[in-house]
Design an enzyme around this catalytic site. Structure first.
Site, PDB file in Angstrom:
ATOM      1  N   ASP A  68      -8.550  -4.464  -6.678  1.00 43.04           N
ATOM      2  CA  ASP A  68      -8.197  -3.450  -5.582  1.00 43.04           C
ATOM      3  C   ASP A  68      -9.087  -2.160  -5.606  1.00 43.04           C
ATOM      4  O   ASP A  68      -9.003  -1.728  -6.658  1.00 43.04           O
ATOM      5  CB  ASP A  68      -6.584  -3.221  -5.521  1.00 43.04           C
ATOM      6  CG  ASP A  68      -6.259  -2.432  -4.352  1.00 43.04           C
ATOM      7  OD1 ASP A  68      -6.994  -1.868  -3.756  1.00 43.04           O
ATOM      8  OD2 ASP A  68      -5.111  -2.679  -4.000  1.00 43.04           O
ATOM      9  N   SER A  91       0.848  -1.175  -0.102  1.00 38.08           N
ATOM     10  CA  SER A  91       0.025  -0.076  -0.022  1.00 38.08           C
ATOM     11  C   SER A  91       0.812   1.405   0.014  1.00 38.08           C
ATOM     12  O   SER A  91       1.758   1.447  -0.867  1.00 38.08           O
ATOM     13  CB  SER A  91      -0.933   0.017   1.185  1.00 38.08           C
ATOM     14  OG  SER A  91      -1.870   0.994   1.068  1.00 38.08           O
ATOM     15  N   HIS A 141      -7.154  -5.252  -1.993  1.00 37.81           N
ATOM     16  CA  HIS A 141      -5.924  -4.753  -1.649  1.00 37.81           C
ATOM     17  C   HIS A 141      -5.009  -5.445  -0.500  1.00 37.81           C
ATOM     18  O   HIS A 141      -5.258  -5.627   0.610  1.00 37.81           O
ATOM     19  CB  HIS A 141      -6.432  -3.362  -0.665  1.00 37.81           C
ATOM     20  CG  HIS A 141      -5.449  -2.344  -0.670  1.00 37.81           C
ATOM     21  ND1 HIS A 141      -4.697  -1.640  -1.758  1.00 37.81           N
ATOM     22  CD2 HIS A 141      -4.888  -1.748   0.506  1.00 37.81           C
ATOM     23  CE1 HIS A 141      -3.842  -0.818  -1.042  1.00 37.81           C
ATOM     24  NE2 HIS A 141      -3.833  -0.904   0.132  1.00 37.81           N
TER      25      HIS A 141
END
Length: 641
Positions: free
Chosen positions: A582, A497, A614
């Protein structure tokens, strides 16, 4: 959205256990036996058991356990050893569930990582399973489990408008949903009182990004704005007092570090400071659902600490410490009478051990280990460390050294956290332990912009993506080199991330520091990242612009710090992994950087999982990712050298 379960310590870090502070003097590991090579699967397989919770009447336990490689909910009677599976997850693990009443469990599940969670109810006796929110493309979350109402709960859902969440009351007897609070368009969260009435709403000013607080004295009355706070302020409401007249909140108003205060909503002002720490923010508070009293507050310096306000709760923790010989303990689930509970013990080398504690008889029974195949003696110690950034900030972090090797000229993996408005904690981390077992030192750091160290430190990261936030990460690598711990030619960077963005930024803007990088779902283009955020984040878009940059007003800034526009500066090999579904970091973020590097002939490996969002959550996908990562790092860092 915050789930107001009101039964346990309500701060998310309660389950994280941190180690006592170490200075920058490191133990020489040469006299300790080198750890055996642990199979990769042992680090990343699903836990044997996880997430124990006790039923309201204290007669049954529920827990998560893998069945055909997917985490499902099981139930067993207290005092028994046989457990019954009551869910049938096949495509996606179940992570979140709770007891609604003695016969009903509610759980949450999405599809392929799209984060459009549905809520399901399952009867533990009959196995009847109902989708309570059967709406396509809609995200539902629990607001309040209403523990005093057996067949009702409050949830928030963006069914009416994908960009905003309304509050609904759900009747479990017939699955009927009744609109409780209609979002006027800018509400972002809600807080209920002890009767289950929504009394506070939190919103955003679309023009300024200010955080707005709305209050009403009773159901049926209109919400009235009582506060408008600069987005840089750090204010977190926890729960109402037992008489429903005051609110316990974490507040940085008039101070740098967030303190626990008693807030009067009628007067819109803080009434009393109950606890504050000079170095860190409070990390949450807890209350007794039965007795409606404040039981304590948590804060994290070197480790998680608790300040108790309630003698009864303090005595429970003292008794548990006496039984277990450890203070790395959390009570994670109480029965309704609060005379029985589930206890979790964790550490940096223990993924988790569960116990059942009968407070009345002072009897502690072990329920099981999360990873019984792991031996603590074979795992590495995670040491809290600190170093000074180039412009004078103290950066706190954690260093994990491979067991049995001297802390000298080691291959190193720099591992910045995601968020970025989050932080790393001391505790068991499977990827960190895996890397240490393979001979790498691992450094995690809470760079500026991380939470927990006061609002000045948090806001020092505003519009510093790829700049001073990245400098703090680079300074960590340079610090390890200066200490003689890191071999300067064998330093890698790995993260997910925002941590994945930091990987790309590190290879782009400091190309001589890193030998290679591993990016898991990291954005490469801040323009497209801001353009493709989930619709339900749009109420906070002004704050995103303030903290990251406005695409119209800060065009040059965003271009300067977006790695995709400077891919010609990357020369180190890169491994990119991405979930096709995602909703936060669109797959095009990874496609863009991979295409740019391949056009230049830079070595880049690319893994896409079609059934992930994600991050990689399915067990087989985690295995694939870390197997590929192991080969990639071994090729470019040569840990055996």
């Amino acid at each position: 959205m915050k789930n107001q379960t009101k039964r346990i310590w309500c701060y998310s870090i309660l389950l994280i256990f941190l180690f006592a502070f170490c200075s920058t003097a490191f133990a020489n590991e040469k006299n300790e036996a080198k750890a055996p090579r642990i199979p990769l699967q042992d680090f990343f397989r699903n836990p044997e058991i996880a997430g124990y919770q006790i039923s309201p009447n204290g007669k049954n336990f529920a827990f998560l356990k893998p069945d055909n490689h997917r985490m499902n909910v099981f139930v067993q009677a207290a005092g028994q050893t046989e457990a019954k599976r009551i869910t049938n997850a096949v495509d996606r693990d179940i992570y979140h569930y709770f007891w609604k009443n003695d016969q009903t469990i509610i759980y949450q599940q999405d599809s392929g990582g799209d984060e459009n969670f549905h809520l399901y109810a399952v009867n533990i006796q009959t196995g009847e399973n109902r989708d309570l929110t059967p709406f396509s493309g809609v995200r539902a979350e629990v607001l309040d489990i209403l523990p005093d109402k057996d067949n009702e709960l409050l949830l928030v859902m963006n069914q009416r408008n994908r960009e905003t969440f309304d509050v609904y009351r759900l009747d479990l007897t017939d699955s009927k949903l009744t609109l409780e609070v209609e979002n006027p368009g800018n509400y972002t969260d809600y807080l209920t009182d002890n009767q289950g009435t929504v009394r506070l709403a939190f919103g955003k000013d679309a023009d300024t990004g200010n955080n707005l607080v709305y209050y009403r004295a009773a159901a049926g009355q209109p919400f009235v704005q009582i506060l408008s706070l600069d987005y840089r302020e750090n204010v977190t409401p926890y729960f109402f007092s037992g008489d429903d007249k005051k609110i316990y909140i974490g507040s940085s108003l008039g101070r740098d570090k967030q303190a626990l205060v008693l807030f009067d909503p009628e007067q819109a002002k803080e009434e009393k400071v109950l606890f504050e720490h000079p170095e860190v923010d409070v990390a949450g508070a807890g209350m007794s659902q039965k007795r409606k009293v404040l039981i304590g507050v948590g804060y994290v310096t070197d480790k998680l600490h608790r300040q108790f306000f309630d003698d009864q709760t303090r005595q429970v923790y003292e008794a548990l410490a006496g039984h277990l010989g450890s203070d790395e303990i959390s009570v994670i689930s109480w029965d309704k009478e609060e005379d029985k509970c589930i206890v979790l013990v964790r550490s940096d080398r223990n993924r988790g051990t569960y116990y059942f504690y009968d407070i009345t008889t002072d009897t502690l029974t072990k329920l099981g280990d999360t990873a019984p195949w792991m031996k603590e003696k074979d795992l590495a110690v995670m040491q809290p460390v600190q170093y000074t950034s180039r412009d004078g900030y103290t950066i706190h972090g954690y260093l994990t050294l491979p067991q049995g090797r001297a802390a000298k000229n080691l291959p190193v993996v720099i591992n910045p956290h995601g968020g970025p408005w989050a932080r790393d904690f001391w505790g068991y981390a499977p990827d960190v332990q895996f890397l240490a077992n393979r001979g790498y030192a691992v450094l995690q750091m809470n760079f500026r912009g991380s939470t927990g160290y006061g609002k000045a430190f948090l806001n020092a990261g505003n519009k510093q993506w790829g700049k001073k936030m990245q400098d703090d990460i680079t300074d960590g690598a340079e610090w390890l080199i200066s200490q003689g711990i890191a071999d300067p030619k064998r330093v890698a960077i790995y993260g997910g991330s925002y941590g994945g963005y930091a990987v790309l930024a590190g290879l782009t803007f400091t190309p001589d520091v890193y030998a290679c990088g591993v990016d898991l779902v990291g954005p490469s283009n801040l323009f497209t990242l801001l353009k493709t955020i989930p619709p339900y984040w749009k109420t906070a878009i002004t704050e995103f612009y303030e903290r990251m940059g406005n695409p119209e007003q800060d065009t040059q800034l965003l271009r300067d710090v977006s790695p995709v526009f400077h891919a010609d500066q990357i020369k180190a090999p890169l491994f990119v992994a991405q979930g096709a579904n995602d909703p936060r970091v669109n797959i095009n973020e990874s496609n863009q950087i991979v295409d740019a590097l391949r056009a230049r002939g830079v070595p880049v490996e690319y893994m896409v999982k079609e059934n992930e969002g994600h991050g990689f959550h399915n067990e087989e996908n985690r295995m694939d990712f870390y197997q590929a990562m192991e080969k990639f790092l071994a090729k470019y860092l040569k840990p055996a050298a």
